[in-house]
Write an enzyme that holds these catalytic residues in place. Structure first.
Site, mmCIF file in Angstrom:
data_model
loop_
_atom_site.group_PDB
_atom_site.id
_atom_site.type_symbol
_atom_site.label_atom_id
_atom_site.label_comp_id
_atom_site.label_asym_id
_atom_site.label_seq_id
_atom_site.Cartn_x
_atom_site.Cartn_y
_atom_site.Cartn_z
ATOM 1 N N ARG A 1 9.105 40.151 16.081
ATOM 2 C CA ARG A 1 10.108 39.628 15.152
ATOM 3 C C ARG A 1 10.034 40.358 13.810
ATOM 4 O O ARG A 1 8.952 40.696 13.349
ATOM 5 C CB ARG A 1 9.820 38.136 14.962
ATOM 6 N N GLY B 1 -1.410 29.008 21.337
ATOM 7 C CA GLY B 1 -1.043 30.246 20.646
ATOM 8 C C GLY B 1 -0.054 31.110 21.411
ATOM 9 O O GLY B 1 0.274 32.221 21.002
ATOM 10 N N ASP C 1 8.820 23.822 6.786
ATOM 11 C CA ASP C 1 8.091 25.035 7.189
ATOM 12 C C ASP C 1 9.006 26.006 7.930
ATOM 13 O O ASP C 1 8.630 27.145 8.181
ATOM 14 C CB ASP C 1 6.880 24.688 8.069
HETATM 15 P P1 AMP Z 1 7.847 25.354 14.914
HETATM 16 O O1 AMP Z 1 8.517 24.075 14.511
HETATM 17 O O2 AMP Z 1 8.164 25.861 16.273
HETATM 18 O O3 AMP Z 1 8.019 26.404 13.884
HETATM 19 O O4 AMP Z 1 6.261 25.059 15.011
HETATM 20 C C1 AMP Z 1 5.596 24.143 14.178
HETATM 21 C C2 AMP Z 1 4.130 24.447 14.114
HETATM 22 O O5 AMP Z 1 3.522 24.359 15.404
HETATM 23 C C3 AMP Z 1 3.786 25.808 13.565
HETATM 24 O O6 AMP Z 1 2.645 25.691 12.774
HETATM 25 C C4 AMP Z 1 3.504 26.612 14.840
HETATM 26 O O7 AMP Z 1 2.667 27.696 14.592
HETATM 27 C C5 AMP Z 1 2.825 25.559 15.704
HETATM 28 N N1 AMP Z 1 2.933 25.855 17.143
HETATM 29 C C6 AMP Z 1 4.046 25.782 17.931
HETATM 30 N N2 AMP Z 1 3.774 26.131 19.197
HETATM 31 C C7 AMP Z 1 2.451 26.445 19.248
HETATM 32 C C8 AMP Z 1 1.532 26.885 20.276
HETATM 33 N N3 AMP Z 1 1.943 27.084 21.534
HETATM 34 N N4 AMP Z 1 0.251 27.113 19.920
HETATM 35 C C9 AMP Z 1 -0.168 26.934 18.675
HETATM 36 N N5 AMP Z 1 0.618 26.505 17.668
HETATM 37 C C10 AMP Z 1 1.914 26.268 17.932
HETATM 38 MG MG MG Z 2 8.066 27.345 12.425
#
Ligand code: AMP
Ligand code: MG
Length: 475
Positions: A165, A115, A241
């Site tokens: 953000r 997180g 997403d």
């Molecule tokens: P992104 O491609 O960076 O938008 O992330 C893809 C997914 O991974 C989203 O659901 C994010 O919330 C999750 N995510 C990325 N980094 C973390 C993290 N450090 N802890 C928890 N979830 C993460």
């Molecule tokens: Mg994302």
């Protein structure tokens, strides 16, 4: 101060989960966007912002959003794993802006993640999103970066950071995919009317609102990606997403800007097959819009066959709209207003020469707009000389050279956040010297203007450095 509302919570429970940000042991403001604070008249001082952001009493209704999405072509359940919307800031004209803390701790959707986010990656997102905004590209904005005061584990122990953000809305294609795959038809209808009322109220009375939404989002996303192509931006992780319904660019993890023109260019360390390469972005956004269309099928028409035909009729327009908008923008970059088909070859030829000669994307267009093509740089190439003659003839034939210059100036930035420069200033900032970061941030607020002392920002890296440069997702 924020004027918070929580309209998203009116959607069925499956779309969100109430979540409080974790407390930070020793929060410190690392970057504060005073211009944005002023723009929204937030009257937040350094101290006040920390009080607001880390007082749990303010977070009775803060929430994480639930969604799904296609990541590198594969469908999966996702949700905000490290982002929490602390409220929707209401503006006078009935508009609302999500205020989100990215990297603020665990949520119901964190899966195996912690997180958290690294300070380094949140500074990068702050810098790129602000640069995009000033390049006139619709983008999430960054209000502040907070150094959390704790160390988080990545390859090594790293300083943790939280990004504040702002975005018109974080609803994404993946939100619709989630509703369509895991919700009822009512859930999908609720999400659709919520989205239309919030983002595109003018289509709420259309004959078929879901179809109108598909059409609107397709057009807006085409505008956005055309704009990325204008400045040489590679998003790097165009999963569904990360494709917003508001058509704002966001989630800047592995993004980068091209130096020399190369449509196959990929910087992301995990994009092994070049799915999200610079020149693939038009195809990818079309693919993503198709996933959006699929998710809307159940509410476009009760009869599935008719629904598919209607959605297909929208998608079928993609290619011609793309072509029209893309060439119109590229012709603007070389000072031409008309978008005649016969002129498209002028763009194709130029890009092919630039690719063969490894010419810098930003500087070439800037030089053209200055008509200062230095002999050493281009004259050796006979193809370029021929191309330039053709272009000069066309420009001369046009009555208003002044207007041509103006449109080139508007479309060709002098400064972009070049990857090596961004890395360098962040490295210095992490070591306690934020002067270079602040200087770059300031210069990036006027990317189309000549400025003193910016030579280091306009000089491309040597080709070896560029070839080795990589960006990372796991931040
Ligand atoms: P992104 O491609 O960076 O938008 O992330 C893809 C997914 O991974 C989203 O659901 C994010 O919330 C999750 N995510 C990325 N980094 C973390 C993290 N450090 N802890 C928890 N979830 C993460
Ligand atoms: Mg994302």
């Amino acid at each position: 101060m924020f004027n918070f509302d929580y309209s998203y919570l009116s959607l069925p429970k499956k779309f969100h989960s109430l979540t409080q940000p974790s407390s930070c042991p020793f929060p410190e403001i690392f970057l504060l966007n005073q211009k944005l604070i002023n723009k929204f008249n937030l009257q937040l001082t350094q101290k006040k912002i920390l009080d607001v952001l880390f007082d749990k009493n303010n977070y009775k209704k803060s929430f994480a959003q639930n969604y799904a999405g296609h990541q590198f072509g594969y469908f999966t359940k996702l949700g905000d794993g490290r982002a929490i919307i602390i409220g929707e800031h209401l503006l006078k004209n009935n508009l609302r802006i999500d205020i989100q803390l990215k990297g603020a701790g665990l949520t119901k959707y964190s899966r195996n993640g912690d997180g958290k986010a690294t300070l380094r990656s949140m500074i990068r997102e702050y810098l790129i999103s602000e640069a995009m905004h000033y390049l006139n590209i619709s983008s999430s904005r960054s209000l502040a970066v907070i150094k959390s005061g704790e160390s988080i584990l990545r390859q090594n122990l790293e300083d943790g950071g939280v990004l504040v953000r702002m975005m018109k809305s974080h609803i994404r294609i993946g939100t619709f995919e989630y509703a369509s795959y895991f919700g009822s038809s009512k859930d999908l209808k609720d999400l659709t009317s919520y989205t239309i009322n919030r983002l595109y109220p003018h289509i709420s009375n259309s004959e078929n609102p879901p179809l109108a939404l598909l059409n609107t989002v397709m057009n807006k996303q085409i505008d956005l990606v055309v704009n990325w192509m204008r400045v040489g931006f590679i998003h790097g992780v165009m999963n569904t997403d990360n494709t917003s319904i508001s058509a704002e660019s966001f989630d800047y993890g592995p993004c980068a800007f091209i130096n020399s023109y190369n449509p196959s260019k990929v910087y992301s360390s995990i994009d092994h097959n070049g799915r999200y390469a610079f020149g693939n972005q038009p195809k990818v956004i079309k693919w993503n819009i198709c996933r959006f269309a699929e998710s809307l099928i159940p509410i476009i028409n009760e009869n599935k066959k008719i629904a598919i035909e209607l959605a297909q009729s929208v998608i079928d327009k993609f290619d011609s709209i793309w072509k029209k908008k893309y060439y119109s923008m590229m012709l603007n970059k070389i000072g031409i207003f008309e978008n005649k088909k016969s002129l498209h070859s002028l763009i194709d030829e130029l890009l092919s020469i630039m690719e063969n000669k490894n010419m810098d994307f930003t500087n070439t267009f800037w030089y053209l707009s200055q008509q200062k093509i230095s002999k050493t740089q281009f004259n050796s190439d006979s193809n370029f000389v021929l191309w330039q003659k053709k272009w000069n003839n066309y420009i001369k034939k046009m009555s208003c050279l002044k207007e041509s210059k103006q449109i080139m100036k508007k479309n060709n930035p002098i400064i972009i956040p070049r990857n090596h420069v961004v890395n360098e200033v962040i490295e210095k900032a992490m070591n306690g010297n934020t002067d270079s970061l602040n200087k770059l941030l300031k210069a990036l607020t006027k990317p189309y203007q000549k400025q003193e002392g910016i030579h280091e920002y306009t000089t491309p890296p040597n080709s070896h450095i560029d070839a080795c440069f990589q960006t990372y997702c796991g931040t």
